[in-house]
Design a protein around this motif. Structure first.
Motif, PDB file in Angstrom:
ATOM      1  N   THR A   1       0.876  -1.170   0.000  1.00 21.01           N
ATOM      2  CA  THR A   1       0.000   0.000   0.000  1.00 21.01           C
ATOM      3  C   THR A   1       0.915   1.222   0.000  1.00 21.01           C
ATOM      4  O   THR A   1       2.117   1.122   0.264  1.00 21.01           O
TER       5      THR A   1
ATOM      6  N   ASP B   1       1.006   3.598   2.157  1.00 22.72           N
ATOM      7  CA  ASP B   1       1.528   3.786   3.522  1.00 22.72           C
ATOM      8  C   ASP B   1       2.708   2.859   3.806  1.00 22.72           C
ATOM      9  O   ASP B   1       3.704   3.266   4.398  1.00 22.72           O
ATOM     10  N   GLU B   2       2.607   1.598   3.362  1.00 23.08           N
ATOM     11  CA  GLU B   2       3.709   0.658   3.558  1.00 23.08           C
ATOM     12  C   GLU B   2       4.937   1.075   2.754  1.00 23.08           C
ATOM     13  O   GLU B   2       6.066   0.992   3.239  1.00 23.08           O
TER      14      GLU B   2
ATOM     15  N   PHE C   1       5.906   4.060   1.840  1.00 30.08           N
ATOM     16  CA  PHE C   1       6.555   5.274   2.346  1.00 30.08           C
ATOM     17  C   PHE C   1       6.875   5.208   3.832  1.00 30.08           C
ATOM     18  O   PHE C   1       7.425   6.155   4.396  1.00 30.08           O
ATOM     19  N   SER C   2       6.600   4.086   4.477  1.00 23.35           N
ATOM     20  CA  SER C   2       6.752   3.993   5.932  1.00 23.35           C
ATOM     21  C   SER C   2       8.186   4.194   6.419  1.00 23.35           C
ATOM     22  O   SER C   2       8.395   4.720   7.507  1.00 23.35           O
ATOM     23  N   ASN C   3       9.189   3.814   5.673  1.00 23.51           N
ATOM     24  CA  ASN C   3      10.572   3.986   6.107  1.00 23.51           C
ATOM     25  C   ASN C   3      11.255   5.202   5.481  1.00 23.51           C
ATOM     26  O   ASN C   3      12.446   5.409   5.677  1.00 23.51           O
TER      27      ASN C   3
ATOM     28  N   ASN D   1       2.694  11.627  -0.680  1.00 21.79           N
ATOM     29  CA  ASN D   1       2.950  10.332  -1.300  1.00 21.79           C
ATOM     30  C   ASN D   1       4.100  10.363  -2.295  1.00 21.79           C
ATOM     31  O   ASN D   1       4.053   9.759  -3.359  1.00 21.79           O
TER      32      ASN D   1
END
Length: 99
Positions: free
Chosen positions: A77, A79-80, A82-84, A91
């Motif tokens: 997704t 969010d996943e 861009f999480s790190n 985005n």
């Protein structure tokens, strides 16, 4: 094994396809070399391939495809993805300007 020369016209056609301009010496040289290459490839006709299964690859890899309408559980997704990220805005990864 007798080396079969290919014609000057065939060499010129190949040169045109490759976008090359050849001198007369190069045309003669390549006619001999192409003939030698074709003779060498003819050796493959001597191989017994009756019990060899056709393949397009020697490694055990396959493409991952999904039928239309199937859920792709391997996809991240946003969010996943861009999480790190250290600096994320709208985005997208924000990086320093190079120039």
């Amino acid at each position: 094994m007798s080396t079969k020369l290919i014609s000057k016209d065939e060499v010129l056609h190949l040169a045109k396809l490759a976008g090359l301009t050849l001198s007369n010496e190069e045309i003669e040289k390549y006619a001999v070399q192409f003939g030698q290459t074709l003779d060498y490839v003819q050796n493959l006709n001597e191989l017994n391939t009756d019990n060899v299964e056709p393949t397009n690859s020697v490694v055990n890899l396959s493409n991952v495809t999904f039928e239309d309408g199937t859920k792709n559980d391997r996809q991240f997704t946003a969010d996943e993805a861009f999480s790190n990220g250290k600096n994320v805005k709208e985005n997208a990864f924000v990086v320093e300007r190079i120039m």
